[in-house]
Design a protein around this motif. Structure first.
Motif, PDB file in Angstrom:
ATOM      1  N   ASP A   2       0.786  -1.281   0.083  1.00 10.57           N
ATOM      2  CA  ASP A   2      -0.006  -0.079   0.054  1.00 10.57           C
ATOM      3  C   ASP A   2       1.028   1.171   0.105  1.00 10.57           C
ATOM      4  OD1 ASP A   2      -2.410  -1.540  -0.007  1.00 10.57           O
ATOM      5  OD2 ASP A   2      -2.354  -1.525   2.139  1.00 10.57           O
ATOM      6  N   CYS A   4       0.248   5.318   0.852  1.00 13.41           N
ATOM      7  CA  CYS A   4      -0.660   6.128   1.808  1.00 13.41           C
ATOM      8  C   CYS A   4      -0.299   7.613   1.561  1.00 13.41           C
ATOM      9  CB  CYS A   4      -0.321   5.767   3.402  1.00 13.41           C
ATOM     10  SG  CYS A   4      -0.824   4.070   3.779  1.00 13.41           S
ATOM     11  N   ARG A   9      -5.397   5.771   0.343  1.00 19.27           N
ATOM     12  CA  ARG A   9      -4.650   4.719   0.390  1.00 19.27           C
ATOM     13  C   ARG A   9      -4.663   3.942  -0.953  1.00 19.27           C
ATOM     14  NH1 ARG A   9      -2.431   1.291   4.669  1.00 19.27           N
ATOM     15  NH2 ARG A   9      -3.395   2.574   5.988  1.00 19.27           N
ATOM     16  N   GLY A  11      -3.273   0.796  -3.269  1.00 19.95           N
ATOM     17  CA  GLY A  11      -2.565  -0.813  -3.139  1.00 19.95           C
ATOM     18  C   GLY A  11      -2.400  -1.471  -4.280  1.00 19.95           C
ATOM     19  N   THR A  13      -3.268  -4.515  -6.193  1.00 17.30           N
ATOM     20  CA  THR A  13      -4.259  -5.496  -5.919  1.00 17.30           C
ATOM     21  C   THR A  13      -3.790  -6.724  -6.633  1.00 17.30           C
ATOM     22  OG1 THR A  13      -5.202  -4.658  -8.367  1.00 17.30           O
ATOM     23  CG2 THR A  13      -5.813  -3.438  -6.438  1.00 17.30           C
ATOM     24  N   SER A  74       7.715  -3.561  -2.632  1.00 14.42           N
ATOM     25  CA  SER A  74       7.165  -4.744  -2.056  1.00 14.42           C
ATOM     26  C   SER A  74       7.807  -5.639  -1.342  1.00 14.42           C
ATOM     27  CB  SER A  74       6.097  -5.267  -3.207  1.00 14.42           C
ATOM     28  OG  SER A  74       6.940  -5.852  -3.858  1.00 14.42           O
ATOM     29  N   GLN A 247       5.086  -1.080   7.201  1.00 12.63           N
ATOM     30  CA  GLN A 247       4.323  -1.856   6.677  1.00 12.63           C
ATOM     31  C   GLN A 247       4.665  -3.523   7.064  1.00 12.63           C
ATOM     32  OE1 GLN A 247       2.245  -2.035   3.047  1.00 12.63           O
ATOM     33  NE2 GLN A 247       2.811   0.302   2.755  1.00 12.63           N
TER      34      GLN A 247
END
Length: 258
Positions: A2, A4, A9, A11, A13, A74, A247
């Motif tokens: 995600d 922010c 927000r 993300g 998917t 990621s 995160q």
């Protein structure tokens, strides 16, 4: 993964191409459209200061990673995704449209590039039905009257796929309007993918892409345009890396409490 911002927000998917194509096929088969965006560092820079762009991105149904820095972030976040640039999605999405028997339209670029891309697609996917080809003029408003006329034509065609090659943020804003005015159409923002296909732009050689150096190819070909963009991208990397690590920490804590 995600990202922010103050009021939004966003993300990633879909982590891989298989999941993405499964969703595209399922939605088009059900006569449901979608909006697909490919997020990269340049988009993150724009998203940080453009509330209209954030609203457009929030309206996207599918977001995938376009650019190795997004993939690296990621992994830092503990939620790894695969690299899925828009230009790599053009042929797989076209094959999906052909398999489903829905037309493929293209909006953006130039008339010559659209014609060239259509010829290439017919060669690669002979059963593909080419729909609307529309090259808007300079100053095209992606939510203005001309955009609404094009979207009305797409809606009259029924279910279909539409490649948008307008560049960010225009293509995402056009897709946002399209989700409302042509809800049976799947919109895929592919950027330079159409011009790569037609040969009006040359993509980096395979060996440079394999070494994650496509950015250098672009910088060398258009230094005055790309250098400021890449400097802005470099400037946000430390903050994005810290956010990704947060995160990861949060996700680990949630697993331990479960």
């Amino acid at each position: 993964m995600d990202f922010c911002f103050s009021d939004t927000r966003i993300g990633v998917t879909h982590a891989n191409g298989t999941a993405l194509l499964d969703t595209v096929v399922a939605r088009l088969a059900a006569r449901q459209g979608f909006a697909l965006a490919t997020i990269n560092l340049d988009h993150l820079v724009k998203l940080s200061h453009d509330p209209e762009f954030r609203a457009a991105y929030a309206a996207q149904d599918i977001v995938v990673a376009d650019g190795n820095p997004i993939v690296w972030l990621s992994r830092l976040a503990g939620r790894p995704v695969n690299l899925l640039p828009g230009s790599d999605l053009v042929l797989p999405l076209a094959r999906a449209a052909a398999w489903l028997g829905v037309p493929l339209s293209m909006i953006g670029a130039t008339a010559e590039a659209l014609d060239g891309a259509a010829r290439r697609l017919r060669d690669e996917v002979p059963q593909l039905n080419i729909g609307i080809l529309h090259a808007p003029p300079m100053g095209f408003d992606p939510q203005g009257e001309e955009a609404q006329i094009v979207l009305a034509r797409l809606e009259r065609m029924g279910p279909g796929l539409c490649f948008i090659a307008l560049g960010a943020p225009k293509q995402e804003r056009f897709a946002m309007l399209g989700r409302r005015l042509a809800p049976q159409t799947g919109f895929a923002s592919v950027g330079a993918g159409v011009e790569f296909l037609s040969g009006h732009q040359n993509r980096a050689p395979d060996w440079m892409r394999a070494l994650a150096m496509e950015w250098l190819w672009r910088a060398l070909r258009a230094p005055q345009r790309m250098a400021p963009r890449y400097l802005a991208c470099l400037a946000i990397l430390p903050g994005q890396a810290m956010a990704a690590l947060r995160q990861r920490h949060t996700q680990r804590g949630e697993r331990e409490r479960a």
